[in-house]
Motif scaffolding. Structure first.
Motif, mmCIF file in Angstrom:
data_model
loop_
_atom_site.group_PDB
_atom_site.id
_atom_site.type_symbol
_atom_site.label_atom_id
_atom_site.label_comp_id
_atom_site.label_asym_id
_atom_site.label_seq_id
_atom_site.Cartn_x
_atom_site.Cartn_y
_atom_site.Cartn_z
ATOM 1 N N GLN A 200 0.816 -1.222 0.000
ATOM 2 C CA GLN A 200 0.000 0.000 0.000
ATOM 3 C C GLN A 200 0.848 1.270 0.000
ATOM 4 O OE1 GLN A 200 0.044 -2.376 2.297
ATOM 5 N NE2 GLN A 200 -0.251 -1.614 4.397
ATOM 6 N N HIS A 201 2.176 1.135 0.116
ATOM 7 C CA HIS A 201 3.052 2.309 0.059
ATOM 8 C C HIS A 201 3.562 2.524 -1.367
ATOM 9 C CE1 HIS A 201 4.146 2.146 4.645
ATOM 10 N NE2 HIS A 201 2.865 2.349 4.424
ATOM 11 N N GLY A 202 4.174 3.685 -1.570
ATOM 12 C CA GLY A 202 4.671 4.015 -2.906
ATOM 13 C C GLY A 202 5.945 3.262 -3.269
ATOM 14 N N PHE A 203 6.174 3.108 -4.560
ATOM 15 C CA PHE A 203 7.368 2.449 -5.093
ATOM 16 C C PHE A 203 8.093 3.414 -6.030
ATOM 17 C CE2 PHE A 203 4.599 -0.996 -3.976
ATOM 18 C CZ PHE A 203 5.413 -2.068 -3.643
ATOM 19 N N ARG A 204 9.377 3.187 -6.185
ATOM 20 C CA ARG A 204 10.146 3.880 -7.218
ATOM 21 C C ARG A 204 10.912 2.823 -8.000
ATOM 22 N NH1 ARG A 204 13.239 9.059 -4.800
ATOM 23 N NH2 ARG A 204 13.142 9.684 -6.988
ATOM 24 N N ALA A 205 11.030 3.053 -9.292
ATOM 25 C CA ALA A 205 11.739 2.098 -10.141
ATOM 26 C C ALA A 205 12.891 2.795 -10.864
ATOM 27 C CB ALA A 205 10.803 1.476 -11.161
ATOM 28 N N VAL A 206 14.015 2.108 -10.914
ATOM 29 C CA VAL A 206 15.167 2.564 -11.697
ATOM 30 C C VAL A 206 15.412 1.522 -12.780
ATOM 31 C CG1 VAL A 206 17.623 3.106 -11.682
ATOM 32 C CG2 VAL A 206 16.197 3.739 -9.719
ATOM 33 N N CYS A 207 15.400 1.969 -14.028
ATOM 34 C CA CYS A 207 15.633 1.063 -15.154
ATOM 35 C C CYS A 207 16.900 1.502 -15.880
ATOM 36 C CB CYS A 207 14.461 1.087 -16.133
ATOM 37 S SG CYS A 207 12.875 0.690 -15.368
ATOM 38 N N VAL A 208 17.784 0.559 -16.102
ATOM 39 C CA VAL A 208 19.067 0.860 -16.735
ATOM 40 C C VAL A 208 19.264 -0.061 -17.931
ATOM 41 C CG1 VAL A 208 21.561 1.005 -16.419
ATOM 42 C CG2 VAL A 208 20.032 1.542 -14.511
ATOM 43 N N THR A 231 14.134 -1.074 1.072
ATOM 44 C CA THR A 231 13.976 -2.371 0.411
ATOM 45 C C THR A 231 14.093 -2.182 -1.092
ATOM 46 O OG1 THR A 231 12.480 -3.151 2.145
ATOM 47 C CG2 THR A 231 12.435 -4.337 0.049
ATOM 48 N N THR A 232 14.995 -2.914 -1.704
ATOM 49 C CA THR A 232 15.180 -2.836 -3.154
ATOM 50 C C THR A 232 15.353 -4.237 -3.713
ATOM 51 O OG1 THR A 232 16.291 -0.691 -2.931
ATOM 52 C CG2 THR A 232 16.529 -1.835 -5.046
ATOM 53 N N GLN A 233 14.625 -4.544 -4.775
ATOM 54 C CA GLN A 233 14.746 -5.824 -5.461
ATOM 55 C C GLN A 233 15.040 -5.548 -6.924
ATOM 56 O OE1 GLN A 233 14.663 -8.639 -3.825
ATOM 57 N NE2 GLN A 233 13.962 -7.817 -1.869
ATOM 58 N N CYS A 234 15.924 -6.343 -7.518
ATOM 59 C CA CYS A 234 16.309 -6.101 -8.910
ATOM 60 C C CYS A 234 15.972 -7.314 -9.772
ATOM 61 C CB CYS A 234 17.792 -5.760 -9.022
ATOM 62 S SG CYS A 234 18.906 -7.139 -8.681
ATOM 63 N N SER A 235 15.838 -7.052 -11.066
ATOM 64 C CA SER A 235 15.530 -8.108 -12.022
ATOM 65 C C SER A 235 16.087 -7.721 -13.379
ATOM 66 C CB SER A 235 14.015 -8.313 -12.108
ATOM 67 O OG SER A 235 13.686 -9.313 -13.051
ATOM 68 N N GLY A 236 16.467 -8.716 -14.146
ATOM 69 C CA GLY A 236 16.966 -8.474 -15.500
ATOM 70 C C GLY A 236 15.930 -8.885 -16.529
ATOM 71 N N SER A 245 12.083 -0.174 -5.664
ATOM 72 C CA SER A 245 12.477 0.115 -4.285
ATOM 73 C C SER A 245 11.407 0.848 -3.510
ATOM 74 C CB SER A 245 13.765 0.947 -4.277
ATOM 75 O OG SER A 245 13.500 2.256 -4.770
ATOM 76 N N GLN A 246 11.525 0.752 -2.184
ATOM 77 C CA GLN A 246 10.759 1.549 -1.243
ATOM 78 C C GLN A 246 11.706 2.080 -0.172
ATOM 79 O OE1 GLN A 246 7.623 -1.072 0.224
ATOM 80 N NE2 GLN A 246 6.119 -0.021 -1.041
ATOM 81 N N HIS A 247 11.605 3.363 0.079
ATOM 82 C CA HIS A 247 12.385 4.013 1.151
ATOM 83 C C HIS A 247 13.881 3.812 0.970
ATOM 84 C CE1 HIS A 247 8.395 4.160 2.855
ATOM 85 N NE2 HIS A 247 8.367 2.839 3.004
ATOM 86 N N ALA A 248 14.327 3.723 -0.256
ATOM 87 C CA ALA A 248 15.760 3.527 -0.528
ATOM 88 C C ALA A 248 16.321 4.748 -1.256
ATOM 89 C CB ALA A 248 15.975 2.283 -1.372
ATOM 90 N N PRO A 249 17.572 5.116 -0.975
ATOM 91 C CA PRO A 249 18.187 6.280 -1.647
ATOM 92 C C PRO A 249 18.483 5.959 -3.113
ATOM 93 C CG PRO A 249 19.763 5.202 -0.192
ATOM 94 C CD PRO A 249 18.457 4.523 0.033
ATOM 95 N N ILE A 250 17.856 6.697 -4.005
ATOM 96 C CA ILE A 250 17.989 6.438 -5.439
ATOM 97 C C ILE A 250 19.435 6.583 -5.901
ATOM 98 C CG2 ILE A 250 17.351 7.264 -7.748
ATOM 99 C CD1 ILE A 250 15.220 5.607 -6.378
ATOM 100 N N ASP A 251 20.149 7.558 -5.341
ATOM 101 C CA ASP A 251 21.555 7.729 -5.734
ATOM 102 C C ASP A 251 22.369 6.474 -5.442
ATOM 103 O OD1 ASP A 251 21.036 10.236 -6.651
ATOM 104 O OD2 ASP A 251 21.833 11.293 -4.906
ATOM 105 N N ASP A 252 22.105 5.842 -4.313
ATOM 106 C CA ASP A 252 22.818 4.605 -3.987
ATOM 107 C C ASP A 252 22.487 3.502 -4.981
ATOM 108 O OD1 ASP A 252 23.919 5.899 -1.884
ATOM 109 O OD2 ASP A 252 22.805 4.836 -0.317
ATOM 110 N N ILE A 253 21.217 3.410 -5.336
ATOM 111 C CA ILE A 253 20.815 2.385 -6.312
ATOM 112 C C ILE A 253 21.536 2.610 -7.637
ATOM 113 C CG2 ILE A 253 18.895 1.405 -7.608
ATOM 114 C CD1 ILE A 253 17.068 2.147 -5.244
#
Length: 253
Positions: A200-208, A231-236, A245-253
């Protein structure tokens, strides 16, 4: 209950007197009478040096160290390797500590700290630094190496098993997310919760965009992402890596 248990360990840990015992046998028997105090010092030192051990119940830790030190003394007195049941206990400990979230390096360090306390006690009780004592020191660290090798096997097995389970959940989550349309998304929510997300919380996605990654590379990336806040989970997906991710620093990701 702890006092009763400690008493049983003390009896188990004593090296029995034997006819014609040599210098090291006598020394091991003498030190085995002090196994409780050596264990207490070891536990205090471990908890002072390794913050991760705050997650381990102190009685559980005391029990294992007392039994391990007693087994080490018996092996030294008999000039024998550690018994199979002792090594199996180390493997089980490695699996348990992995499931408790402790890093392998910290688990191995506990063996070094406890063995150092045991060795210092033996040196203090020895009449003089004989060649027998030096040989016993070499043997002790051989025993430590054997025990820590066993604990590493158990820890690695548990870690691989846990990683394999998480990888399967992660794969199903991203596949379900990609297929999800308006309608029933209970499966996606359940998988998200299993991975530590709050649906129920917001998510952010980083695609590379990148060259296609191997499963091993993705797993290494995931282990690194596990070390940052949130919390961050990745997939190819072909030539694209997605980190959700949720509540994770985007710069770190």
């Amino acid at each position: 209950a702890v006092r009763e248990f400690h008493g049983s360990v003390e009896c188990e840990g004593k090296v029995p007197e034997s006819a014609g015992e040599d210098t090291i046998q006598r020394l091991c028997r003498q030190v085995s009478e002090e196994i409780e105090s050596v264990t207490d010092r070891s536990v205090r030192q471990i908890r002072a040096e390794l913050q991760s051990y705050a997650a381990v119940p102190i009685d559980e830790q005391h029990e294992y160290i007392a039994r391990q030190l007693a087994a080490t003394l018996r092996a030294l007195a008999e000039s024998e390797p550690l018994a199979d049941d002792v090594l199996e206990r180390s493997r089980r400990l490695g699996r348990r500590r992995a499931m408790q979230g402790l890093p392998l390096s910290d688990v191995i360090e506990t063996y070094h700290i406890a063995s150092r306390e045991l060795w210092n006690t033996m040196v203090a009780r020895a009449a003089e630094p004989t060649t027998d004592l030096l040989r016993a020191g070499g043997m002790m660290w051989d025993l430590v190496h054997t025990a820590t090798s066993a604990v590493a096997v158990g820890h690695t097995d548990a870690t691989r098993s846990e990683q394999a389970i998480r990888a399967g959940v992660r794969y199903r989550f991203f596949e379900a997310l990609a297929r999800s349309r308006d309608g029933d998304d209970r499966d996606v929510r359940e998988l998200a919760e299993a991975l530590g997300f709050t649906p129920q919380h917001g998510f952010r996605a980083v695609c590379v965009a990148a060259e296609e990654w191997s499963e091993a590379q993705l797993e290494r990336l995931q282990r690194t992402l596990d070390t940052i806040p949130g919390t961050t989970q990745c997939s190819g997906h072909g030539a694209v890596i997605v980190a959700l991710s949720q509540h994770a620093p985007i710069d770190d990701i």
